[in-house]
Write a protein that holds these residues in place. Structure first.
Motif, mmCIF file in Angstrom:
data_model
loop_
_atom_site.group_PDB
_atom_site.id
_atom_site.type_symbol
_atom_site.label_atom_id
_atom_site.label_comp_id
_atom_site.label_asym_id
_atom_site.label_seq_id
_atom_site.Cartn_x
_atom_site.Cartn_y
_atom_site.Cartn_z
ATOM 1 N N ARG A 68 -2.350 -3.849 2.640
ATOM 2 C CA ARG A 68 -3.042 -3.275 1.096
ATOM 3 C C ARG A 68 -1.958 -2.213 1.339
ATOM 4 O O ARG A 68 -1.895 -1.363 2.009
ATOM 5 C CB ARG A 68 -4.485 -2.894 1.615
ATOM 6 C CG ARG A 68 -4.798 -2.255 0.223
ATOM 7 C CD ARG A 68 -6.331 -1.873 0.020
ATOM 8 N NE ARG A 68 -6.711 -1.563 -1.122
ATOM 9 C CZ ARG A 68 -7.910 -1.300 -1.581
ATOM 10 N NH1 ARG A 68 -8.917 -1.727 -0.577
ATOM 11 N NH2 ARG A 68 -8.196 -0.669 -2.583
ATOM 12 N N SER A 69 -1.568 -1.903 -0.101
ATOM 13 C CA SER A 69 -0.950 -0.669 -0.201
ATOM 14 C C SER A 69 -1.290 -0.198 -1.532
ATOM 15 O O SER A 69 -1.143 -0.779 -2.735
ATOM 16 C CB SER A 69 0.664 -0.823 -0.431
ATOM 17 O OG SER A 69 1.551 0.224 -0.917
ATOM 18 N N GLY A 70 -2.253 0.750 -1.546
ATOM 19 C CA GLY A 70 -2.712 1.236 -3.073
ATOM 20 C C GLY A 70 -3.783 0.051 -3.369
ATOM 21 O O GLY A 70 -4.832 -0.390 -2.618
ATOM 22 N N ASP A 71 -3.642 -0.213 -4.666
ATOM 23 C CA ASP A 71 -4.539 -1.377 -5.168
ATOM 24 C C ASP A 71 -3.803 -2.782 -5.074
ATOM 25 O O ASP A 71 -4.180 -3.594 -5.770
ATOM 26 C CB ASP A 71 -5.140 -1.035 -6.714
ATOM 27 C CG ASP A 71 -5.946 0.163 -6.636
ATOM 28 O OD1 ASP A 71 -6.784 0.232 -5.533
ATOM 29 O OD2 ASP A 71 -6.188 0.919 -7.549
ATOM 30 N N THR A 72 -2.617 -2.935 -4.490
ATOM 31 C CA THR A 72 -1.990 -4.137 -4.367
ATOM 32 C C THR A 72 -2.515 -4.812 -2.922
ATOM 33 O O THR A 72 -2.124 -4.062 -1.771
ATOM 34 C CB THR A 72 -0.711 -4.109 -4.254
ATOM 35 O OG1 THR A 72 -0.089 -3.614 -5.684
ATOM 36 C CG2 THR A 72 -0.008 -5.513 -4.230
ATOM 37 N N THR A 73 -3.162 -5.879 -2.835
ATOM 38 C CA THR A 73 -3.648 -6.425 -1.597
ATOM 39 C C THR A 73 -3.090 -7.886 -1.257
ATOM 40 O O THR A 73 -3.368 -8.575 -2.293
ATOM 41 C CB THR A 73 -5.056 -6.335 -1.460
ATOM 42 O OG1 THR A 73 -5.909 -4.965 -1.707
ATOM 43 C CG2 THR A 73 -5.678 -6.745 -0.077
ATOM 44 N N VAL A 74 -2.479 -8.033 -0.165
ATOM 45 C CA VAL A 74 -1.864 -9.425 -0.110
ATOM 46 C C VAL A 74 -2.583 -9.820 1.360
ATOM 47 O O VAL A 74 -2.465 -9.254 2.369
ATOM 48 C CB VAL A 74 -0.310 -9.346 0.018
ATOM 49 C CG1 VAL A 74 0.139 -10.787 0.418
ATOM 50 C CG2 VAL A 74 0.212 -8.838 -1.413
ATOM 51 N N ILE A 75 -2.772 -11.213 1.266
ATOM 52 C CA ILE A 75 -3.237 -11.803 2.600
ATOM 53 C C ILE A 75 -2.165 -12.917 2.997
ATOM 54 O O ILE A 75 -1.724 -13.895 1.825
ATOM 55 C CB ILE A 75 -4.450 -12.398 2.555
ATOM 56 C CG1 ILE A 75 -4.808 -12.999 3.733
ATOM 57 C CG2 ILE A 75 -4.851 -13.369 1.457
ATOM 58 C CD1 ILE A 75 -6.359 -13.453 4.104
ATOM 59 N N CYS A 76 -1.728 -13.137 4.031
ATOM 60 C CA CYS A 76 -0.598 -14.088 4.435
ATOM 61 C C CYS A 76 -1.082 -14.855 5.634
ATOM 62 O O CYS A 76 -1.579 -14.169 6.807
ATOM 63 C CB CYS A 76 0.608 -13.433 4.822
ATOM 64 S SG CYS A 76 2.159 -14.611 5.150
ATOM 65 N N GLU A 117 1.173 -17.253 -4.258
ATOM 66 C CA GLU A 117 0.070 -17.727 -5.372
ATOM 67 C C GLU A 117 -0.414 -16.213 -5.588
ATOM 68 O O GLU A 117 -0.985 -15.400 -4.808
ATOM 69 C CB GLU A 117 -0.664 -18.491 -4.582
ATOM 70 C CG GLU A 117 -1.893 -18.762 -5.742
ATOM 71 C CD GLU A 117 -2.784 -19.779 -5.308
ATOM 72 O OE1 GLU A 117 -3.807 -20.259 -5.642
ATOM 73 O OE2 GLU A 117 -2.766 -20.372 -4.231
ATOM 74 N N LEU A 118 -0.501 -16.141 -6.996
ATOM 75 C CA LEU A 118 -1.209 -14.725 -7.549
ATOM 76 C C LEU A 118 -2.414 -15.273 -7.954
ATOM 77 O O LEU A 118 -2.954 -16.003 -8.913
ATOM 78 C CB LEU A 118 -0.432 -14.408 -9.014
ATOM 79 C CG LEU A 118 1.029 -13.776 -8.457
ATOM 80 C CD1 LEU A 118 1.798 -13.839 -9.944
ATOM 81 C CD2 LEU A 118 0.852 -12.496 -7.784
ATOM 82 N N ASP A 199 2.244 -18.915 3.517
ATOM 83 C CA ASP A 199 1.189 -18.931 2.117
ATOM 84 C C ASP A 199 0.909 -17.296 2.175
ATOM 85 O O ASP A 199 0.151 -16.896 2.914
ATOM 86 C CB ASP A 199 -0.020 -19.746 2.381
ATOM 87 C CG ASP A 199 0.633 -21.046 2.507
ATOM 88 O OD1 ASP A 199 1.306 -21.624 1.517
ATOM 89 O OD2 ASP A 199 -0.176 -22.125 3.049
ATOM 90 N N VAL A 200 1.299 -16.907 1.144
ATOM 91 C CA VAL A 200 1.124 -15.641 0.376
ATOM 92 C C VAL A 200 0.059 -15.545 -0.918
ATOM 93 O O VAL A 200 0.496 -16.207 -1.793
ATOM 94 C CB VAL A 200 2.348 -14.746 0.290
ATOM 95 C CG1 VAL A 200 2.167 -13.165 -0.413
ATOM 96 C CG2 VAL A 200 3.246 -14.764 1.381
ATOM 97 N N LEU A 201 -1.032 -14.866 -0.580
ATOM 98 C CA LEU A 201 -1.944 -14.852 -1.765
ATOM 99 C C LEU A 201 -2.293 -13.351 -1.973
ATOM 100 O O LEU A 201 -2.654 -12.584 -1.313
ATOM 101 C CB LEU A 201 -3.169 -15.567 -1.232
ATOM 102 C CG LEU A 201 -4.330 -15.488 -2.342
ATOM 103 C CD1 LEU A 201 -4.116 -16.074 -3.581
ATOM 104 C CD2 LEU A 201 -5.619 -16.044 -1.587
ATOM 105 N N PHE A 202 -2.016 -13.147 -3.165
ATOM 106 C CA PHE A 202 -2.231 -11.871 -3.943
ATOM 107 C C PHE A 202 -3.875 -11.896 -4.323
ATOM 108 O O PHE A 202 -4.157 -12.473 -5.473
ATOM 109 C CB PHE A 202 -1.557 -11.427 -5.099
ATOM 110 C CG PHE A 202 -0.195 -11.191 -4.735
ATOM 111 C CD1 PHE A 202 0.259 -9.493 -4.582
ATOM 112 C CD2 PHE A 202 0.982 -11.821 -4.310
ATOM 113 C CE1 PHE A 202 1.485 -9.162 -4.292
ATOM 114 C CE2 PHE A 202 2.261 -11.644 -4.074
ATOM 115 C CZ PHE A 202 2.697 -9.882 -3.952
ATOM 116 N N ILE A 203 -4.610 -10.980 -3.847
ATOM 117 C CA ILE A 203 -5.975 -10.968 -4.204
ATOM 118 C C ILE A 203 -6.177 -9.865 -5.180
ATOM 119 O O ILE A 203 -7.102 -9.610 -5.740
ATOM 120 C CB ILE A 203 -6.802 -11.021 -2.998
ATOM 121 C CG1 ILE A 203 -6.686 -9.860 -1.963
ATOM 122 C CG2 ILE A 203 -6.709 -12.435 -2.226
ATOM 123 C CD1 ILE A 203 -7.602 -9.683 -0.702
#
Length: 345
Positions: A68-76, A117-118, A199-203
């Protein structure tokens, strides 16, 4: 008659109606002595959002990370699947004497497969039931390119060998004399590869997707542990040993620590000509800032060996950023690398 307070707009309404003047008013206040220049999110132009990293978040993946960086959160998540060499068209047996390292195997055989995936709801403009967006496809291509150009993984890490000298005792029991005959006739050879599906998912999405996606991918690869795989001669297939105290899954050997840093150029005029007007370099831009900037630059650096090494530079649009600003931005990217390493450790 309306009073003065009823004619004033709230900052939220001002940002929606006139986003460019709103950001400009924050960066260029009327009285800089009393109100310092700052972005709409409260950060200074070259201030980044801190990283937050949590690894081993997915129980059914070989490696995973939430960044997580600020309000951008990614799970891989990283999962390995085996690919037999007999299933690879035009397979070329690699050299096993150590005289050459054929990293082209990773690209030629597609052993690294990233996908972005967004998620629906991660941002207002990502709606359900629509095909993959252009942004998702672009991010997948850029991540794929950086995975290979940075050379963080070696093809040797993903090879699955058949070695008669060490195959005794694996799989079904074989006659000892037969094993000696086989070992004398067959040499060590590559029978299969591990294919890593990443797999990269933007939550949650609030700008600067490439930096955060790459950080999540790098953290997940460093967390990845593959079980010991071997070639079973009788079954003619790849088998994996059961994990135990003496036979634990082996982690991947990641070479270096390449970190991406992105900045956007905000100009005082919405359509500013080359060499004229005022501008600001906004490091780690959020979603609002990205929508107002026509020029971005991304630099991938590595300071693992103590010296700043620039691995890649990509620039889109605009004419503001030149060699002088590139040198300044390299220092900013070096500081970003130190921040990421501190959080990752």
């Amino acid at each position: 008659m309306a009073n003065s307070s009823s004619l004033m707009l709230s900052s939220t309404t001002f940002a929606k109606l006139s986003p460019h003047p709103f950001l400009l008013a924050n960066l260029q206040p009327p009285d800089p002595t009393s109100t310092p220049s700052a972005r709409t999110n409260g950060r200074q132009p070259r201030q980044t959002r801190p990283y937050s990293i949590n690894t081993s978040s997915l129980s059914h993946a070989h490696g995973s990370a939430v960044v997580r960086s600020g309000d951008t959160t990614v799970i891989c998540g990283v999962r390995g699947e085996t690919l037999l060499t007999s299933q690879i068209p035009n397979f070329r047996a690699p050299s096993l004497d150590g005289s050459e390292t054929n990293n082209d195997e990773l690209r030629d055989y597609d052993l690294l497969v990233p996908n972005v995936e967004l998620a629906t709801g991660c941002a207002p403009n990502f709606l359900p039931g629509v095909p993959p967006t252009t942004l998702a496809q672009t991010l997948s291509t850029r991540l794929y390119s950086l995975l290979h150009s940075s050379k963080i993984l070696s093809a040797e890490e993903l090879r699955i060998y058949y070695d008669p000298a060490t195959s005794l005792g694996e799989g079904d029991d074989m006659d000892e004399d037969k094993d000696e005959d086989v070992a004398g006739e067959v040499t060590k050879e590559v029978k299969a590869y591990w294919v890593l599906y990443i797999d990269v998912l933007f939550i949650s999405f609030d700008g600067n997707p490439f930096d955060v996606a790459w950080a999540a991918m790098l953290a997940a690869l460093r967390d990845t542990k593959l079980p010991r795989a071997y070639w079973d001669v009788d079954r003619e297939m790849v088998l994996c040993s059961r994990p135990s105290e003496t036979n634990k899954p082996a982690p991947l050997s990641i070479r270096g620590l390449p970190v991406a840093c992105t900045a956007a150029v905000f100009t005082a005029k919405e359509r500013q000509k080359k060499g004229g007007g005022k501008y600001w370099i906004l490091v780690d831009p959020d979603r609002l800032e990205e929508s107002l900037c026509d020029e971005t630059v991304t630099m991938v650096v590595d300071v693992t060996e103590g010296e700043l090494k620039i691995l890649t530079i990509s620039k889109n649009g605009g004419t503001v950023v030149g060699p002088a600003l590139m040198k300044e931005f390299a220092d900013v990217a070096g500081e970003r690398w130190k921040e990421f390493r501190a959080v990752l450790q």
